[in-house]
Design an enzyme around this catalytic site. Structure first.
Site, short mmCIF file in Angstrom:
data_model
loop_
_atom_site.label_atom_id
_atom_site.label_comp_id
_atom_site.label_asym_id
_atom_site.label_seq_id
_atom_site.Cartn_x
_atom_site.Cartn_y
_atom_site.Cartn_z
N ASN A 123 -5.58 4.28 7.33
CA ASN A 123 -5.39 5.40 6.40
C ASN A 123 -6.14 6.67 6.81
OD1 ASN A 123 -5.08 3.22 3.50
ND2 ASN A 123 -3.45 4.24 4.63
N ASP A 169 -0.14 0.21 -3.68
CA ASP A 169 0.67 1.16 -2.91
C ASP A 169 1.65 1.92 -3.82
OD1 ASP A 169 1.51 2.47 -0.64
OD2 ASP A 169 2.93 0.92 -0.05
C1 IPE Z 1 -1.46 -0.07 2.56
O1 IPE Z 1 -0.67 0.99 2.17
C2 IPE Z 1 -2.91 0.29 2.41
C3 IPE Z 1 -3.38 0.41 1.03
C4 IPE Z 1 -2.68 0.28 -0.04
C5 IPE Z 1 -4.77 0.71 0.91
P1 IPE Z 1 -0.09 2.05 3.21
O2 IPE Z 1 0.69 3.01 2.41
O3 IPE Z 1 -1.18 2.58 4.05
O4 IPE Z 1 0.84 1.13 4.11
P2 IPE Z 1 2.07 1.51 5.05
O5 IPE Z 1 1.63 2.66 5.92
O6 IPE Z 1 3.20 1.89 4.16
O7 IPE Z 1 2.37 0.25 5.79
C1 IPE Z 2 -1.64 3.80 -1.73
O1 IPE Z 2 -0.67 4.73 -2.05
C2 IPE Z 2 -3.01 4.39 -1.63
C3 IPE Z 2 -3.59 4.35 -0.28
C4 IPE Z 2 -3.03 3.86 0.79
C5 IPE Z 2 -4.90 4.95 -0.13
P1 IPE Z 2 -0.01 5.64 -0.94
O2 IPE Z 2 -0.80 6.89 -0.83
O3 IPE Z 2 0.21 4.89 0.31
O4 IPE Z 2 1.38 5.97 -1.62
P2 IPE Z 2 2.78 6.12 -0.91
O5 IPE Z 2 3.03 4.86 -0.17
O6 IPE Z 2 2.66 7.30 0.01
O7 IPE Z 2 3.73 6.33 -2.01
MG MG Z 3 1.75 3.76 0.98
#
Ligand code: IPE
Ligand code: IPE
Ligand code: MG
Length: 244
Positions: free
Chosen positions: A69, A21
């Site tokens: 997602n 993340d």
């Molecule tokens: C969790 O991250 C999912 C992955 C890293 C694939 P998210 O960015 O989707 O989680 P939330 O929305 O902050 O809980």
């Molecule tokens: C994790 O990084 C990747 C996926 C969930 C696919 P994010 O895209 O959630 O990154 P932040 O949380 O917005 O910084």
């Molecule tokens: Mg995220």
């Protein structure tokens, strides 16, 4: 990190889960579009996966895309899917190399709902990778812990209906055996960078007794040293599983 001088540990988790993340915030900090963060995050995934295997972790699960997602802007989802395509093609080309290194690639999550060409590539890679290897590398794509439990319940109900299973056979083990991770140990350690202290639907059933380790580092900035720090902390944890 020098491959001839790898750190040693008194105890290692058998299975580590990593929630990748912080890609979006990494890009934002640099005034870049979010997909650039995903490109960097994919590089970190390759680097950390290899390092973890080198230091002797037998099972790794990387959370790459959740069932939630899909809510993201279409453009971002497309960019992430394109990165999966690239990675899978590369993994296909390098399958002999992985075989040599003893790494088996597995995908967990619902393949329905993923673009068909990607799901087909995933099936193909799973088919050609040996199941006798030293390291299992799971990638969670279109994965949701609750979704996984729901499909396990459906599969069990179906077996009961067909007379293949009795209601009395439904115990914790039977549920585990109907999850995507069947046959794998539960994650001993779950790592989440980016400052968020939640599991976001990751390995919901399997994480009942996992040690959790959080860090403020954004995933694209995650280094081998960060994994070592998590493992040092794991060495110090006292796991009781309800005992004394
Ligand atoms: C969790 O991250 C999912 C992955 C890293 C694939 P998210 O960015 O989707 O989680 P939330 O929305 O902050 O809980
Ligand atoms: C994790 O990084 C990747 C996926 C969930 C696919 P994010 O895209 O959630 O990154 P932040 O949380 O917005 O910084
Ligand atoms: Mg995220």
């Amino acid at each position: 990190m020098d491959k001839n001088n790898l750190p040693e540990f008194s105890v290692l988790p058998e299975h580590i889960g990593i929630i990748m993340d912080g890609n979006g915030r990494w890009a934002k900090q640099r005034n870049l579009p979010r997909y650039k963060g995903h490109i960097e995050g994919a590089k970190t995934f390759r680097k950390i996966g290899e390092f973890a295997a080198d230091i002797g972790i037998k099972c790794l699960t990387f959370y790459a895309f959740s069932t939630e997602n899909w809510k993201r802007p279409q453009e971002e989802v497309n960019a992430i899917m394109e990165l999966f395509r690239e990675y899978l093609r590369e993994a296909d080309e390098r399958s002999a190399e992985n075989e040599e290194k003893g790494i088996t690639l597995r995908f967990i999550g619902d393949k329905n709902g993923i673009p068909e060409d990607i799901a087909n590539l995933m099936d193909h890679i799973e088919k050609i990778s040996s199941d006798k290897s030293k390291v299992i590398l799971n990638i969670a794509i279109n994965y949701g812990g609750r979704h996984e439990i729901a499909q396990a319940v459906r599969a069990i109900a179906e077996k009961v209906k067909n007379g293949e299973m009795n209601v009395d056979d439904i115990d914790e083990n039977a549920i585990s055996e109907h999850l995507y991770t069947k046959g794998m140990p539960d994650p001993d350690l779950i790592i989440r960078p980016s400052g968020e202290c939640r599991l976001s639907n990751f390995l919901t059933y399997q994480s009942a007794y996992s040690e959790l380790w959080f860090s403020d580092v954004l995933w694209p900035d995650f280094k081998e040293e960060d994994l070592v720090a998590a493992l040092r902390e794991f060495e110090r944890r006292n796991r009781r599983f309800g005992g004394v």
